[in-house]
Design a protein around this motif. Structure first.
Motif, PDB file in Angstrom:
ATOM      1  N   LYS A  20       0.841  -1.198   0.000  1.00 57.27           N
ATOM      2  CA  LYS A  20       0.000   0.000   0.000  1.00 57.27           C
ATOM      3  C   LYS A  20       0.884   1.260   0.000  1.00 57.27           C
ATOM      4  N   LEU A  63     -16.629  -3.279   1.265  1.00 57.39           N
ATOM      5  CA  LEU A  63     -16.511  -2.423   2.457  1.00 57.39           C
ATOM      6  C   LEU A  63     -17.188  -1.070   2.265  1.00 57.39           C
ATOM      7  N   PHE A  68     -15.221   3.879   7.494  1.00 54.39           N
ATOM      8  CA  PHE A  68     -13.846   4.204   7.096  1.00 54.39           C
ATOM      9  C   PHE A  68     -13.616   4.135   5.590  1.00 54.39           C
ATOM     10  N   ARG A  96      -1.797 -14.713   3.913  1.00 56.09           N
ATOM     11  CA  ARG A  96      -2.539 -14.040   5.002  1.00 56.09           C
ATOM     12  C   ARG A  96      -1.808 -14.227   6.333  1.00 56.09           C
ATOM     13  N   THR A 102      -5.376  -7.793  10.576  1.00 54.32           N
ATOM     14  CA  THR A 102      -5.674  -6.483   9.987  1.00 54.32           C
ATOM     15  C   THR A 102      -5.167  -5.344  10.872  1.00 54.32           C
ATOM     16  N   ARG A 113       2.738  -7.132   9.121  1.00 52.78           N
ATOM     17  CA  ARG A 113       2.081  -6.051   9.878  1.00 52.78           C
ATOM     18  C   ARG A 113       2.565  -6.024  11.326  1.00 52.78           C
ATOM     19  N   THR A 120      -4.371   0.064  11.914  1.00 53.05           N
ATOM     20  CA  THR A 120      -5.193  -0.576  10.874  1.00 53.05           C
ATOM     21  C   THR A 120      -5.271   0.283   9.614  1.00 53.05           C
ATOM     22  N   ASN A 123      -1.760  -0.139   7.335  1.00 50.70           N
ATOM     23  CA  ASN A 123      -1.233  -1.488   7.601  1.00 50.70           C
ATOM     24  C   ASN A 123      -0.400  -2.089   6.470  1.00 50.70           C
TER      25      ASN A 123
HETATM   26  P1  GDP Z   1      -7.582  -7.135   5.479  1.00 50.19           P
HETATM   27  O1  GDP Z   1      -8.173  -8.203   4.593  1.00 50.19           O
HETATM   28  O2  GDP Z   1      -6.797  -7.684   6.638  1.00 50.19           O
HETATM   29  O3  GDP Z   1      -6.787  -6.108   4.697  1.00 50.19           O
HETATM   30  O4  GDP Z   1      -8.808  -6.369   6.173  1.00 50.19           O
HETATM   31  P2  GDP Z   1     -10.292  -5.992   5.627  1.00 50.19           P
HETATM   32  O5  GDP Z   1     -10.569  -6.697   4.340  1.00 50.19           O
HETATM   33  O6  GDP Z   1     -11.226  -6.177   6.760  1.00 50.19           O
HETATM   34  O7  GDP Z   1     -10.174  -4.434   5.359  1.00 50.19           O
HETATM   35  C1  GDP Z   1      -9.495  -3.959   4.220  1.00 50.19           C
HETATM   36  C2  GDP Z   1      -8.649  -2.778   4.604  1.00 50.19           C
HETATM   37  O8  GDP Z   1      -9.507  -1.717   5.045  1.00 50.19           O
HETATM   38  C3  GDP Z   1      -7.703  -3.000   5.791  1.00 50.19           C
HETATM   39  O9  GDP Z   1      -6.500  -3.647   5.444  1.00 50.19           O
HETATM   40  C4  GDP Z   1      -7.479  -1.580   6.248  1.00 50.19           C
HETATM   41  O10 GDP Z   1      -6.570  -0.894   5.388  1.00 50.19           O
HETATM   42  C5  GDP Z   1      -8.866  -0.967   6.060  1.00 50.19           C
HETATM   43  N1  GDP Z   1      -9.657  -1.074   7.288  1.00 50.19           N
HETATM   44  C6  GDP Z   1     -10.323  -2.145   7.777  1.00 50.19           C
HETATM   45  N2  GDP Z   1     -10.925  -1.873   8.950  1.00 50.19           N
HETATM   46  C7  GDP Z   1     -10.619  -0.576   9.209  1.00 50.19           C
HETATM   47  C8  GDP Z   1     -10.924   0.316  10.287  1.00 50.19           C
HETATM   48  O11 GDP Z   1     -11.615  -0.035  11.241  1.00 50.19           O
HETATM   49  N3  GDP Z   1     -10.420   1.581  10.201  1.00 50.19           N
HETATM   50  C9  GDP Z   1      -9.659   2.004   9.166  1.00 50.19           C
HETATM   51  N4  GDP Z   1      -9.188   3.268   9.152  1.00 50.19           N
HETATM   52  N5  GDP Z   1      -9.337   1.194   8.130  1.00 50.19           N
HETATM   53  C10 GDP Z   1      -9.811  -0.073   8.159  1.00 50.19           C
END
Ligand code: GDP
Ligand code: MG
Length: 160
Positions: A20, A63, A68, A96, A102, A113, A120, A123
């Motif tokens: 990222k 999402l 967010f 993963r 996350t 991470r 988060t 990350n």
């Molecule tokens: P990942 O698969 O571990 O990347 O997590 P997710 O698919 O749940 O979310 C995608 C991405 O959205 C994450 O890697 C973060 O960059 C962002 N994200 C997820 N949850 C949050 C949150 O609660 N706050 C913020 N600021 N970003 C979030």
């Protein structure tokens, strides 16, 4: 039952990994690529890329309803990302694990991470969450001609 055929029948998966913008800005590109390279997966696509807003929204469409989401799209489009396609047996789940939770404060030490990030919202890396999404995301981020099929010289030293 032919045991010598079982290994070759194991499913080869693909995953989309992305450094990222914070990872690029912080000079972590080589470090992050190294984790997957050293593990023994095969790199089939790699590019530095400034992501358009529409692509970021499509990539993270699940999402969309999250509070967010707008901040996430701003973050992902805030600078270049490094897009990667990696291939191997079990690569999606393994990547993963290498990436970690996350929330970087909950991610185990030894994970990307866990070692390299604190929040988060910053990350440093993305990894597909299923083989289906691996295929979908590689299709989103890469043109067909940007992917390479090749046989690494180390292949017989990685798998029996
Ligand atoms: P990942 O698969 O571990 O990347 O997590 P997710 O698919 O749940 O979310 C995608 C991405 O959205 C994450 O890697 C973060 O960059 C962002 N994200 C997820 N949850 C949050 C949150 O609660 N706050 C913020 N600021 N970003 C979030
Ligand atoms: Mg995810």
């Amino acid at each position: 039952f032919l045991p010598h055929l079982v290994a070759s029948m194991e499913q080869v998966d693909e995953t989309y990994i992305m450094v990222k913008p914070d990872g690029v800005q912080r000079g972590l590109v080589g470090e992050i690529i190294s984790r997957f390279e050293k593990k023994g997966f095969k790199l089939t696509g790699l590019k530095l890329f400034q992501c358009p807003k529409e692509l970021a929204e499509e990539h993270y469409k699940d999402l969309k309803a999250k509070p967010f989401f707008p901040g996430l799209i701003d973050y992902i489009t805030s600078g270049p990302v490094v897009c990667m396609a990696w291939e191997g047996v079990g690569v999606v789940a393994s990547a993963r694990k290498l990436i970690g939770s996350t929330d970087p404060l909950k991610a185990e030490p030894g994970t990307i991470r866990g070692d390299l990030a604190v929040q988060t919202g910053r990350n440093v890396v993305h990894g597909s969450d299923s083989p289906e999404n691996g295929k979908r995301e590689i299709g989103l981020w890469f043109e067909e001609g940007e992917l390479c099929q090749w046989t690494p010289a180390q292949a017989p030293w990685l798998r029996e």
